[in-house]
Write a protein that holds these residues in place. Structure first.
Motif: not given
Lengths: 244, 253
Positions: B226-235
């Motif tokens: 969840v961390t890397s996917i969420m951060l990726g889509f926010l970034s």
């Protein structure tokens, strides 16, 4: 030449573009005639590539208007503009994988599929055989990569095709091959072609029309034969090889 | 273990200092700072936890978690300095991951709703999420930079920003998740996980300790994904403007 602005594929009106405080395109006004091949020449740092990036919408001007096929570029959806104005670069950047993957990319981006048959036709069109379809792009020569890059840009059926020094790193034979290819594309589909080249002979032999740019300004434009007898002093010095 | 035992454990700090000195590694100062900091920080946390566990007040639990999130954000944001608004993106990600995991743990009564369980598990979730963020941001900023030509090629062919950075995004998400998945494959074979070892040393039933460790491992899989996917889509959207043009990468990293 009698071409009027009504027959222009691409028109610039007082276009200015700066990178920070440095002006790169400095109040350029001019047009590229529809269905013709225009060669764009000028010393390094004249702003030629930046001009292409403006046409393709990869960057936006600070001020002025750019009219593509009768419509201001701001009225286009960015993706629509980039499909209308195709861009092929000297680097011929390839996506890792097969030639087919590269050719089908423009349609993949739209959620469509390029049939193998169409892909083979494209390859034959640019002078490569069907045996190239499944080849890895790593195994292609510079000339072959350039042909794949042009074919890939053509998949979008652009009205205007921008070619940035596409033959400058190729040998003489590949260079002639590409020149023939571009002439064929232009004759057959009436695509407007704008070709940046540092080869002045090529600029005259290939071009119907020529733009000479220096320090971000359009210095002279007209039929390509102008390079044989330039009116402007700076252009004269450039043609004589005094400015590089 | 008493304070004499703890004092004697400093022998394990002396050994690397002596080695560093002998071999001119120049790590003595950092080793001493790290040691002093860990003593102060952990002792402080020990006393704070004793107070929080005793007080039985949810405000203190929330404050502790907020403190963890602030510290984790402070640490991870340096790696994403080139991405606009990275601080808020990190805070949002940590809060989301924390709420998601606690909602499952408490909602299904997997753990009791007490500070003794919520705080240590939150620490593991936020800490792991922080490490994942750092791994992801490191890789993503590097990928975007090295793949600039490819990104612009896809844009110039009529692709959207998401399509243009897809390869960078997927590669970075995968790369940041691999260590978590790989370490789970060999767990128990090479080393016993820290939390489990701690419980066993403290006298807990080994099977009970294993059950808790498995819970944490599964929890960390969700945290990582969840961390890397969420951060990726926010970034990724911050790398482009409304005209779908790639913005220059900020150089203040």
């Amino acid at each position: 030449m009698t071409t009027s602005n009504n027959e222009s594929a691409l028109q610039f009106k007082h276009v200015i573009y700066s990178d920070g405080a440095t002006p790169i395109i400095n109040n350029v006004t001019g047009f590229f005639p529809k269905g013709k091949i225009t060669t764009l020449v000028g010393p390094s740092g004249a702003g030629k590539t930046t001009l292409f990036r403006l046409c393709n919408g990869l960057i936006s001007p600070d001020s002025g208007e750019i009219i593509v096929d009768g419509k201001d570029i701001n009225e286009y959806e960015p993706t629509e503009l980039r499909r209308t104005v195709g861009l092929a670069l000297q680097s011929a950047t390839m996506l890792s994988g097969s030639v087919y993957k590269n050719l089908s990319m423009p349609l993949t981006l739209k959620g469509e599929i390029l049939s193998e048959e169409k892909a083979i036709n494209l390859l034959i069109d640019v002078g490569l055989g069907s045996e190239y379809l499944q080849k890895n792009v790593k195994d292609l020569s510079g000339g072959q990569r350039q042909k794949v890059s042009i074919a890939r840009t053509l998949v979008n059926k652009p009205k205007i095709l921008l070619l940035d020094e596409i033959t400058s790193s190729l040998d003489r034979v590949s260079q002639q091959d590409i020149e023939e290819l571009i002439k064929r594309i232009n004759n057959r589909s009436e695509v407007t072609i704008i070709w940046i080249t540092h080869n002045l002979q090529q600029a005259v032999s290939i071009g119907d029309y020529t733009w000479v740019m220096m320090s971000g300004k359009l210095i002279e434009s007209g039929e390509s034969s102008l390079l044989n007898n330039p009116q402007n002093k700076s252009v004269k010095r450039f043609v004589q090889g005094e400015i590089e | 273990m008493n304070f004499l035992g703890l004092a004697l454990s400093l022998i394990f700090v002396l050994i690397p200092i002596v080695l560093s000195r002998t071999l001119n590694l120049g790590l003595e100062r950092d080793t001493i700072i790290a040691t002093v900091r860990s003593i102060i920080q952990l002792l402080a946390v020990g006393y704070i936890l004793t107070f929080v566990f005793g007080s039985d007040n949810y405000i203190y639990i929330i404050l502790m978690i907020a403190l963890m999130i602030v510290a984790a954000t402070q640490n991870a944001r340096k790696k994403g300095a080139t991405i606009q608004g990275i601080t808020w993106k990190l805070i949002g990600t940590f809060i989301f991951v924390e709420i998601l995991t606690q909602a499952i743990l408490l909602g299904f009564h997997i753990i009791p709703a007490t500070a003794q369980y919520i705080i240590p598990i939150s620490g593991m979730v936020v800490g792991n999420s922080m490490v994942l963020s750092i791994l992801f941001l490191n890789r993503f900023t590097a990928e975007v930079e090295t793949r600039q030509d490819e990104t612009e090629l896809i844009l110039s062919l009529g692709g959207t920003p998401k399509q243009a950075v897809q390869t960078s995004l997927i590669t970075s998400i995968k790369a940041s998740l691999i260590p978590t998945i790989e370490s789970q494959k060999t767990i128990g074979l090479v080393q016993l996980p820290g939390m489990m070892s701690g419980q066993i040393i403290a006298g807990a039933d080994p099977v009970q300790a294993v059950q808790f460790q498995l819970l944490i491992l599964f929890l960390l899989l969700t945290t990582a994904a969840v961390t890397s996917i969420m951060l990726g889509f926010l970034s990724y959207p911050t790398l482009f403007n409304k005209q779908m043009q790639m913005l220059k990468i900020r150089e203040d990293s």
